[in-house]
Design a protein around this motif. Structure first.
Motif, short mmCIF file in Angstrom:
data_model
loop_
_atom_site.label_atom_id
_atom_site.label_comp_id
_atom_site.label_asym_id
_atom_site.label_seq_id
_atom_site.Cartn_x
_atom_site.Cartn_y
_atom_site.Cartn_z
N PHE A 41 33.35 29.65 34.59
CA PHE A 41 33.03 29.62 36.02
C PHE A 41 33.84 30.65 36.83
N THR A 42 34.43 31.62 36.14
CA THR A 42 35.24 32.61 36.85
C THR A 42 34.40 33.44 37.82
N ALA A 43 33.19 33.78 37.42
CA ALA A 43 32.34 34.60 38.30
C ALA A 43 32.05 33.87 39.60
N GLN A 44 31.63 32.62 39.49
CA GLN A 44 31.29 31.85 40.70
C GLN A 44 32.51 31.66 41.59
N ASN A 45 33.63 31.31 40.97
CA ASN A 45 34.81 30.95 41.77
C ASN A 45 35.47 32.17 42.41
N THR A 46 35.47 33.31 41.74
CA THR A 46 36.05 34.49 42.38
C THR A 46 35.09 35.03 43.45
N TYR A 47 33.78 34.95 43.17
CA TYR A 47 32.77 35.37 44.15
C TYR A 47 32.90 34.53 45.42
N LYS A 48 33.31 33.30 45.24
CA LYS A 48 33.48 32.39 46.37
C LYS A 48 34.79 32.61 47.10
N GLY A 49 35.65 33.47 46.56
CA GLY A 49 36.81 33.87 47.34
C GLY A 49 38.18 33.67 46.73
N TYR A 68 49.11 57.50 53.71
CA TYR A 68 49.00 56.07 53.45
C TYR A 68 48.90 55.85 51.96
N ARG A 69 49.42 54.72 51.52
CA ARG A 69 49.16 54.26 50.16
C ARG A 69 48.12 53.16 50.25
N PHE A 70 47.02 53.32 49.52
CA PHE A 70 46.02 52.26 49.43
C PHE A 70 45.98 51.76 48.00
N ARG A 71 45.91 50.45 47.86
CA ARG A 71 45.82 49.85 46.54
C ARG A 71 44.38 49.35 46.39
N LEU A 72 43.58 50.11 45.66
CA LEU A 72 42.15 49.80 45.55
C LEU A 72 41.92 48.88 44.36
N LEU A 73 41.21 47.79 44.61
CA LEU A 73 40.94 46.79 43.57
C LEU A 73 39.45 46.48 43.56
N ASP A 74 38.86 46.55 42.38
CA ASP A 74 37.46 46.16 42.21
C ASP A 74 37.45 44.69 41.79
N THR A 75 37.02 43.81 42.69
CA THR A 75 37.05 42.37 42.37
C THR A 75 35.74 41.90 41.73
N VAL A 120 37.85 58.95 42.09
CA VAL A 120 38.41 58.15 41.00
C VAL A 120 37.50 56.96 40.76
N ARG A 121 37.30 56.64 39.46
CA ARG A 121 36.35 55.59 39.09
C ARG A 121 37.10 54.37 38.55
N ILE A 122 36.70 53.17 39.00
CA ILE A 122 37.27 51.95 38.43
C ILE A 122 36.18 50.93 38.16
N GLY A 123 36.48 50.07 37.21
CA GLY A 123 35.60 48.95 36.89
C GLY A 123 36.22 47.65 37.38
N VAL A 124 35.55 46.54 37.08
CA VAL A 124 36.00 45.26 37.60
C VAL A 124 37.43 44.98 37.12
N ALA A 125 38.27 44.57 38.05
CA ALA A 125 39.68 44.17 37.83
C ALA A 125 40.62 45.35 37.71
N GLU A 126 40.10 46.57 37.57
CA GLU A 126 40.99 47.72 37.56
C GLU A 126 41.49 47.98 38.98
N ARG A 127 42.65 48.59 39.05
CA ARG A 127 43.20 49.04 40.33
C ARG A 127 43.59 50.48 40.22
N VAL A 128 43.48 51.21 41.32
CA VAL A 128 44.18 52.49 41.45
C VAL A 128 44.92 52.46 42.78
N ASP A 129 46.15 52.96 42.75
CA ASP A 129 46.88 53.19 43.99
C ASP A 129 46.71 54.66 44.31
N VAL A 130 46.33 54.94 45.55
CA VAL A 130 46.11 56.33 45.95
C VAL A 130 46.94 56.64 47.19
N ILE A 131 47.25 57.92 47.36
CA ILE A 131 47.85 58.37 48.61
C ILE A 131 46.85 59.29 49.29
#
Ligand SMILES: [Cu+2]
Lengths: 201, 647
Positions: B278-286, B364-371, B412-423
């Motif tokens: 149920f990870t998909a439903q529960n993370t989609y829900k927030g 700025y530093r942005f921490r990009l996360l694909d949820t 820059v390309r990321i998939g689900v759960a990956e992060r990139v920090d960018v400036i």
């Protein structure tokens, strides 16, 4: 009925007319799904590879769930080859596997079964692989319709695990204490037959 | 047969119309025409709400026809999945939400008081006693210096002013209840305990999807198993779990005594629900949030250490999510019977659809996360007045791990759960408006469209006229995710300038050590379920034993051809030694990772050091639909490991 339940019904559960292994006419939504906790899989009776494993697993699941099946939990197997899966053929298949009451096999018009298969997500986007019906035989959906809880697990998983998953639908608020992490070495009997998903030749 | 996103059978003509409408809508959003009134006025919207074909709005609209199964040169990967059809929403009318910082509470406020052994009688659900304080009570005191108490419960949230209020699930630290949840500001050397209480509504009030049974994983944490948030350690409403986060560097008990390997420093972690099936439903829900980990170099203060932009003012976590809303009710919708991957047509950042952010003309530093749930992103910085311009920025971290040095990129390309920090340096854009844009073409759950002409024999997508479709959309025609409004007033910027200062961060840990064992994992699809080595997820079975404090190589093999799977492994990071037997070509992949994209027809070789902690952990696909359909396996770290080669 809440709006949400109603919209789930519209989206996933067409009220098609189907036929059971006892040659009884039933409605998919009204008779099989509405207000119930269910398991759903697809099969065909002449399937030699995966279906017998899944079916025999489900027989064990039925044993593990005990007298809940037929009272609280209803098991359904829908035909992927409704033309050859006559009520009689399905009845023989069920008897051969030792299926007990509370588990219904269903056939009907091919286009109706095809619609159900798609609505319930027994599909693959690879169009050639999608045509090979054996690719849709390994998945078991489980759900609690009034609670709008739906999940899935592999038909070839350990029956104990499948039964546990179904129990979540019966008692979603029950505590299941996790296993400590000192393991027994991996020793589970593993099903030997695996059908690798490939497009039909 | 063709189906819409609600699974209804539609004609081929209608399907084409939907696909076109979807594309048109993307273009209209890019053009800033997003209100129903605008569209009606221009005659672009039919009475039924369907966007009309609009030949002439751009050159692309005339030629962009959907390939079908019968058109030559097209492949399944190129076929759009069920097209989402959410109601129209305006873009860039609401500010970007910044998640509040999680606040500590006095340990005395916890009732019952935390215990090292699981307090099962008191309602706690935990697999084992806390390893850290038992191993070294002076390094890991109990209770630790920082204690938090969070409750997961339902909240009402506005995700767009054009949609009704949504009931979603949030984390509440006692001060703020938000989704994404409060951001932890954690420090190396300061262990913390989070009491995580499930206060979600009963199962029959889930609002259409979601399982009110949780286990919260700290993604990329070097965390003892019992606090890791294992998918199988879930608990229902009314129960809790105390999670002890040691905030310690890997190797502290083994090859880098006593404090661990500084080159294993983590920075951008996130937490999310991991309930098996149920990870998909529960993370989609927030149920997700950020966990930023600082140390003496990555300090959060731009005048010290590596001098990265100061947290939280100039260092901003961004959680990306794509979602679908029911076209009639406007309520958040989740496809319960999807097996492949869910793509939304609405893009949220930190819980809002297409927000804007006022920034100063500085770095700025942005921490990009694909949820997720399933989409890949390729981020570009787009200046709408100079669509032809390349706007470079710097990647400084991959999966939250600072690189040896910043890498300048234009995307820059990321998939689900990956992060990139960018400036991103906005100093040359004072007074302008810019966009963070996703230009990756992805039309179904399988993964992004493959790049053109790179690999002989590789699938390429084409339109109905035989024109090859690039994996990268033209500038301005992708998904505009976030609008940056750069103010005109010059400001002080004490942060490091990657362009001029040539900073260096952490060296990559050595990967030449001989592995104790090289294991192979084949990711496949079997009869409608996702599998690893022909096996499926099962909480009652461990696949193999990793020896504590040992080196292993893992081969990830993609047996699903055209699909791309973001594969995540808990406990320890890995490095990618090779992709199809050659070292990864991208500089940003010469890094420490916790999710690796397993791309089309790939064999990827990974290097691991498993250190310090014992117990059960999973490996899994982080396309959460695949994960929930059994593409996951449990393994176990023990003093004595096994050598199972294909577990
Ligand atoms: Cu996957």
């Amino acid at each position: 009925m809440t709006d949400l339940r109603e919209s789930a019904r519209r989206r996933y559960f067409p009220d098609l007319t189907l036929r059971t292994q006892d040659d009884k006419e039933v409605r998919f939504y009204d008779d099989l799904i509405k207000g119930k906790i269910v398991t759903i899989n697809f099969f065909y009776s002449k399937c030699e590879d995966v279906c017998p494993i899944v079916t025999s697993n489900l027989v064990k699941v039925q044993e593990l769930l005990g007298d809940q099946v037929g009272r609280k939990v209803f098991m359904y197997s829908f035909s992927l080859k409704p033309k050859e899966d006559t009520p009689k053929a399905m009845k023989e298949y069920a008897e051969m596997h030792g299926v007990r009451p509370g588990w219904t096999f269903l056939t009907g018009k091919p286009e109706d079964l095809e619609l159900l298969r798609r609505k319930l997500g027994f599909t693959t986007p690879d169009l050639r692989a999608d045509k090979d019906v054996t690719n849709h035989t390994g998945n078991i959906r489980y759900g609690n319709e009034p609670f709008m809880l739906w999940g899935a697990c592999p038909g070839m998983a350990d029956p104990q695990w499948i039964a546990e998953s179904v129990e979540w639908m019966v008692r979603p608020d029950a505590v299941h204490l996790p296993h400590e992490h000192t393991p027994a070495h991996p020793d589970a009997p593993r099903p030997e037959h695996r059908h690798h998903e490939r497009p039909a030749a | 047969m063709y189906f819409n996103v609600f699974g209804e059978k539609v004609s081929k003509g209608r399907f084409k119309q939907m696909v076109n409408a979807f594309k048109n809508r993307q273009e209209l959003i890019a053009a800033g025409l997003t209100s129903r009134r605008d569209l009606l006025k221009l005659g672009l919207l039919s009475a039924s709400g369907m966007l009309l074909a609009k030949h002439g709005l751009s050159a692309r609209a005339q030629t962009a026809t959907t390939p079908t199964s019968t058109s030559p040169g097209s492949f399944n990967l190129c076929l759009p999945g069920n097209q989402a059809a959410s109601p129209t929403t305006r873009a860039f009318v609401e500010p970007l939400p910044i998640m509040p910082l999680a606040q500590t509470v006095p340990v005395s406020s916890l009732s019952p008081a935390p215990t090292i052994a699981p307090n099962t009688a008191g309602g706690e659900v935990r697999a084992a006693s806390h390893q850290a304080p038992l191993l070294n009570p002076s390094m890991f005191p109990f209770p630790p210096p920082r204690v938090y108490q969070v409750r997961q419960h339902a909240i009402q949230a506005v995700q767009s002013p054009d949609l009704p209020t949504q009931t979603i699930w949030a984390f509440d630290d006692g001060f703020h209840a938000t989704s994404p949840g409060p951001t932890y500001r954690a420090n190396y050397g300061v262990p913390q305990l989070v009491r995580n209480i499930n206060a979600l509504p009963p199962a029959n009030q889930n609002g259409g999807f979601g399982m009110p049974s949780v286990t919260t994983h700290l993604h990329n944490g070097h965390t003892p198993s019992e606090s890791d948030g294992n998918p199988c350690d879930f608990y229902p409403s009314g129960n809790f779990c105390d999670q002890y986060y040691p905030n310690v560097l890997a190797g502290f008990s083994f090859d880098h005594r006593p404090t661990g390997d500084i080159n294993e420093s983590l920075s951008t972690l996130w937490y999310h629900d991991h309930r098996v099936d149920f990870t998909a439903q529960n993370t989609y829900k927030g149920l997700l949030g950020f966990y930023c980990l600082f140390n003496q170099f990555d300090t959060g203060d731009e005048t010290t250490g590596f001098r990265l932009p100061s947290f939280p003012q100039f260092d901003i976590p961004l959680a990306f999510a794509d979602k679908v809303y029911d076209p009639t009710t406007g309520l958040l919708a989740f496809d319960l019977f999807n097996l492949d991957g869910i793509l939304g047509d609405k893009f949220l950042v930190n819980g809002k659809i297409q927000p804007f952010l006022q920034v100063q003309p500085r770095r700025y530093r942005f921490r990009l996360l694909d949820t997720g749930p399933s989409r890949f992103y390729e981020f570009f910085l787009t200046d709408p007045n100079h669509l032809g311009a390349n706007n470079p920025f710097f990647v400084i971290a991959n999966d939250g791990n600072l690189l040896p040095a910043p890498v300048q990129v234009t995307s820059v390309r990321i998939g689900v759960a990956e992060r990139v920090d960018v400036i991103i340096d906005f100093s040359s854009f004072a007074g302008k408006t810019l966009y963070l844009e996703n230009r990756l073409r992805q039309i179904n759950g399988m993964g992004p469209v493959p790049p053109q002409g790179l690999v002989p024999g590789q699938v390429e997508c084409s339109d109905a006229f035989g024109n090859l479709l690039s994996d990268i959309l033209p500038a301005g025609q992708g998904n505009l995710l976030l609008q940056f409004r750069v103010s005109g007033t010059k400001v002080v910027d004490n942060s490091v300038n990657p362009m001029l200062d040539h900073p260096t961060f952490y060296a990559l840990p050595d990967t030449t050590a001989t592995p104790r064992v090289t294991r192979t994992f084949q990711f496949d699809r079997l009869n409608g379920q996702w599998s690893i080595n022909g096996q499926f997820m099962d909480c009652n079975h461990f696949r193999f034993l990793v020896q504590q404090n040992s080196v292993e190589n893992w081969i990830l093999f993609n047996a699903t051809g055209d699909w791309t799977h973001p594969i995540h492994i808990h406990l320890e990071e890995h490095q990618i030694l090779s992709r199809n037997r050659v070292p990864p070509p991208l500089a940003v992949e010469h890094s420490r990772k916790d999710v690796t994209q397993l791309r089309q027809n790939e064999r990827v070789l990974l290097f691991f050091r498993f250190r310090d902690w014992l117990g059960k952990y999973p490996l899994h696909c982080h396309n959460v639909i695949h994960e929930d359909h059994a593409m996951m396996g449990l393994w176990n770290v023990q003093p004595q490991g096994d050598t199972v080669l294909r577990p």
